[in-house]
Design a protein around this motif. Structure first.
Motif, PDB file in Angstrom:
ATOM      1  N   THR A   1       0.729  -1.448  -0.010  1.00 42.61           N
ATOM      2  CA  THR A   1      -0.191   0.109   0.009  1.00 42.61           C
ATOM      3  C   THR A   1       0.903   1.235  -0.145  1.00 42.61           C
ATOM      4  O   THR A   1       1.960   1.381   0.784  1.00 42.61           O
ATOM      5  CB  THR A   1      -0.882   0.099   1.188  1.00 42.61           C
ATOM      6  OG1 THR A   1      -1.543  -1.104   1.396  1.00 42.61           O
ATOM      7  CG2 THR A   1      -1.878   1.162   1.202  1.00 42.61           C
TER       8      THR A   1
ATOM      9  N   LEU B   1      -4.508   6.205  -3.743  1.00 43.07           N
ATOM     10  CA  LEU B   1      -4.376   5.083  -2.726  1.00 43.07           C
ATOM     11  C   LEU B   1      -4.111   4.136  -3.964  1.00 43.07           C
ATOM     12  O   LEU B   1      -4.855   3.738  -4.532  1.00 43.07           O
ATOM     13  CB  LEU B   1      -5.699   4.904  -1.956  1.00 43.07           C
ATOM     14  CG  LEU B   1      -5.602   3.611  -1.113  1.00 43.07           C
ATOM     15  CD1 LEU B   1      -4.557   3.800  -0.157  1.00 43.07           C
ATOM     16  CD2 LEU B   1      -7.104   3.321  -0.499  1.00 43.07           C
TER      17      LEU B   1
ATOM     18  N   VAL C   1     -12.967  -4.852  -2.551  1.00 42.83           N
ATOM     19  CA  VAL C   1     -13.575  -3.277  -2.971  1.00 42.83           C
ATOM     20  C   VAL C   1     -14.929  -3.425  -2.925  1.00 42.83           C
ATOM     21  O   VAL C   1     -15.737  -3.973  -3.787  1.00 42.83           O
ATOM     22  CB  VAL C   1     -13.056  -3.002  -4.341  1.00 42.83           C
ATOM     23  CG1 VAL C   1     -13.361  -1.770  -4.533  1.00 42.83           C
ATOM     24  CG2 VAL C   1     -11.524  -3.044  -4.394  1.00 42.83           C
TER      25      VAL C   1
ATOM     26  N   THR D   1      -7.806  -7.226   2.884  1.00 41.57           N
ATOM     27  CA  THR D   1      -7.900  -5.794   3.007  1.00 41.57           C
ATOM     28  C   THR D   1      -9.139  -5.200   2.526  1.00 41.57           C
ATOM     29  O   THR D   1      -9.421  -5.373   1.169  1.00 41.57           O
ATOM     30  CB  THR D   1      -6.545  -5.302   2.114  1.00 41.57           C
ATOM     31  OG1 THR D   1      -5.147  -5.747   3.025  1.00 41.57           O
ATOM     32  CG2 THR D   1      -6.613  -3.724   2.365  1.00 41.57           C
ATOM     33  N   CYS D   2     -10.028  -4.672   3.090  1.00 43.62           N
ATOM     34  CA  CYS D   2     -10.992  -3.988   2.785  1.00 43.62           C
ATOM     35  C   CYS D   2     -11.175  -2.511   2.241  1.00 43.62           C
ATOM     36  O   CYS D   2     -10.694  -1.767   3.080  1.00 43.62           O
ATOM     37  CB  CYS D   2     -12.523  -4.258   3.736  1.00 43.62           C
ATOM     38  SG  CYS D   2     -12.582  -5.976   3.949  1.00 43.62           S
ATOM     39  N   VAL D   3     -11.566  -1.998   1.463  1.00 38.20           N
ATOM     40  CA  VAL D   3     -11.629  -0.919   1.013  1.00 38.20           C
ATOM     41  C   VAL D   3     -13.031  -0.345   0.322  1.00 38.20           C
ATOM     42  O   VAL D   3     -13.270  -1.119  -0.337  1.00 38.20           O
ATOM     43  CB  VAL D   3     -10.468  -0.325   0.115  1.00 38.20           C
ATOM     44  CG1 VAL D   3     -10.494  -1.147  -1.282  1.00 38.20           C
ATOM     45  CG2 VAL D   3     -10.607   1.160  -0.181  1.00 38.20           C
ATOM     46  N   GLU D   4     -13.471   0.793   0.586  1.00 36.57           N
ATOM     47  CA  GLU D   4     -14.581   1.323   0.048  1.00 36.57           C
ATOM     48  C   GLU D   4     -14.445   2.389  -1.099  1.00 36.57           C
ATOM     49  O   GLU D   4     -13.467   3.145  -0.910  1.00 36.57           O
ATOM     50  CB  GLU D   4     -15.612   2.015   1.034  1.00 36.57           C
ATOM     51  CG  GLU D   4     -16.366   1.082   1.895  1.00 36.57           C
ATOM     52  CD  GLU D   4     -17.299   2.060   2.841  1.00 36.57           C
ATOM     53  OE1 GLU D   4     -17.488   2.939   2.769  1.00 36.57           O
ATOM     54  OE2 GLU D   4     -18.029   1.238   3.714  1.00 36.57           O
TER      55      GLU D   4
ATOM     56  N   THR E   1     -12.561   6.719  -3.905  1.00 35.75           N
ATOM     57  CA  THR E   1     -12.887   6.409  -2.367  1.00 35.75           C
ATOM     58  C   THR E   1     -13.647   7.568  -1.977  1.00 35.75           C
ATOM     59  O   THR E   1     -13.902   8.522  -2.400  1.00 35.75           O
ATOM     60  CB  THR E   1     -11.798   6.455  -1.399  1.00 35.75           C
ATOM     61  OG1 THR E   1     -11.199   7.993  -1.286  1.00 35.75           O
ATOM     62  CG2 THR E   1     -10.682   5.418  -1.954  1.00 35.75           C
TER      63      THR E   1
ATOM     64  N   LEU F   1      -8.449   5.611  -6.418  1.00 42.36           N
ATOM     65  CA  LEU F   1      -8.096   4.227  -5.894  1.00 42.36           C
ATOM     66  C   LEU F   1      -7.471   3.476  -7.317  1.00 42.36           C
ATOM     67  O   LEU F   1      -8.115   3.624  -8.235  1.00 42.36           O
ATOM     68  CB  LEU F   1      -9.294   3.347  -5.408  1.00 42.36           C
ATOM     69  CG  LEU F   1      -8.976   1.958  -4.916  1.00 42.36           C
ATOM     70  CD1 LEU F   1      -8.161   1.944  -3.801  1.00 42.36           C
ATOM     71  CD2 LEU F   1     -10.195   1.451  -4.634  1.00 42.36           C
TER      72      LEU F   1
END
Length: 416
Positions: free
Chosen positions: A4, A12, A51, A126-129, A148, A154
């Motif tokens: 990351t 990101l 995602v 790894t969770c990302v919105e 994001t 992202l």
């Protein structure tokens, strides 16, 4: 864990082995099968990034998933309820009640499923919105591009990407129906339901010109149930139309009297013979309903999702190219195409067709058939219990029919 870093221009960037787009049934099931502790789980060496869409219109509301399997399934500890008896009622009120042992009809809520799977995954994923703008191949794999909620751009670079979002355009099809429905969670305050039996299809409702309609009752207790009006037809109704039909069903047909509506759910599930593309790039794949996990003739999806994600996880563990398999056999899809066309043309009387199947076919075999898990001779025997001439006529005309573009309908939920 994935690499990351954040750029100076509010970016990101994540590097990972596997990226999963969408945290619904398909995305979470795949992440769980990849990373759950125990012999079945084996996290990819480069990690997994999930995602998910931010809260808002891109994230569907809570909904109910139903499926059938034997006791002891992966999600039994999360079930709202399960039933070992099913009932189907004809338009005249005549009913057939079956016990599909060893199978049980199971009900799972999406919010319970999501919370439990996320807790089981812990830090393994790894969770990302983000709102995803593009998924595309790159020289060494694929990438997911999005924005994001705080406005950062992202970029997820992955060896493999699995996309569970509905495609912008459904695949062309010869027949395109929708299973659309609206349900009320009702509380009567007095015992009026039989908690031992799920009312799978109740045809004592007005029938549309094309397709069919039925009531659907899942008793949660003697005084609580999910009551739905469901229709197979070309287009959804206005919300007021569903409520009018639900009022008619709960009062005139079921005779519930006074009750409180404690919650609602609504959805529209495509039922077509379109050919879903499960591979859209060298390293990009579709899973779930987007990858053809929905059974066209019934709308049930959850069981197909489990078969598909289980196979993808096994391929990744074994170092094979993880092309999602077809969730249903070619023979099952061919039979579904005939049923859908026959329903759409009016050659097949839907209430008589489904009621007759439950009346004449052993319940466990019929449910396996509806899940695409029967052998050729079993399929042939079931076929003989259907209106043979209309089905043969429909099968004969299908090869000459063109596949046409299908209008996209917004999916507000997914009961199955």
């Amino acid at each position: 864990m994935p690499g990351t870093h954040a750029g100076g221009d509010a970016r990101l960037v994540l590097d990972t082995e596997v990226a999963v787009v969408g945290a619904g049934a398909a995305g979470l099931s795949l992440a769980h099968r990849l990373c759950a502790p125990g012999p079945g789980g084996h996290p990819p060496g480069g990690g997994v990034v999930l995602v998910d869409a931010p809260a808002g219109p891109l994230r569907p509301p809570g909904r109910t998933w139903c499926f059938w399997e034997e006791p002891g399934g992966d999600w039994d500890d999360l079930l709202v309820r399960s039933w070992d008896r099913l009932r189907v009622r004809g338009p005249d009120g005549g009913s057939v009640t079956v016990s599909p042992s060893p199978l049980r009809y199971k009900m799972l809520r999406s919010d319970t499923f999501e919370q439990a799977v996320r807790a089981r995954l812990g830090t393994a994923v790894t969770c990302v919105e983000a709102t995803v703008r593009a998924v595309r191949d790159r020289p060494a794999g694929a990438e997911v591009l999005g924005v994001t909620p705080d406005g950062r751009r992202l970029r997820v670079r992955a060896r493999w990407v699995f996309d569970s979002r509905p495609p912008p355009c459904p695949p062309p099809a010869r027949t395109a129906l929708l299973q659309h429905f609206r349900g009320w969670f009702v509380h009567t305050g007095r015992p009026v339901f039989d908690p031992s039996t799920a009312e799978l299809m109740d045809f004592r409702v007005p029938q549309p010109r094309h397709g069919l309609a039925f009531g659907y009752v899942l008793p949660l207790d003697a005084d609580r149930a999910l009551v739905e009006y469901t229709e197979f037809s070309p287009a959804p109704l206005h919300p007021a139309g569903y409520d009018r039909l639900l009022r008619d069903y709960t009062h005139r047909v079921l005779g519930l009297g006074r009750f409180e509506v404690t919650g609602t759910e609504q959805g529209a599930i495509p039922m077509t013979d379109g050919r879903h593309r499960r591979r859209t790039g060298r390293a990009v794949f579709r899973i779930g309903a987007a990858g053809g996990a929905t059974r066209p003739s019934t709308g049930y999806t959850f069981a197909g999702v489990q078969r598909q994600t289980r196979a993808v996880a096994a391929a990744l563990r074994e170092g094979r190219v993880p092309v999602p398999p077809a969730a249903h056999t070619g023979r099952a899809r061919a039979m579904d195409a005939v049923v859908l066309r026959a329903l759409d043309t009016g050659r097949l009387d839907g209430p008589s067709f489904f009621t007759g199947l439950f009346r004449t076919v052993p319940a466990d075999r019929l449910l396996r058939f509806l899940d695409g898990d029967t052998r050729l001779l079993e399929d042939f025997g079931i076929g003989l219990r259907t209106p043979v001439l209309p089905m043969l006529r429909t099968a004969a005309e299908l090869p000459a029919l063109p596949r046409r573009p299908v209008r996209a309908h917004r999916r507000e939920g997914n009961r199955p």
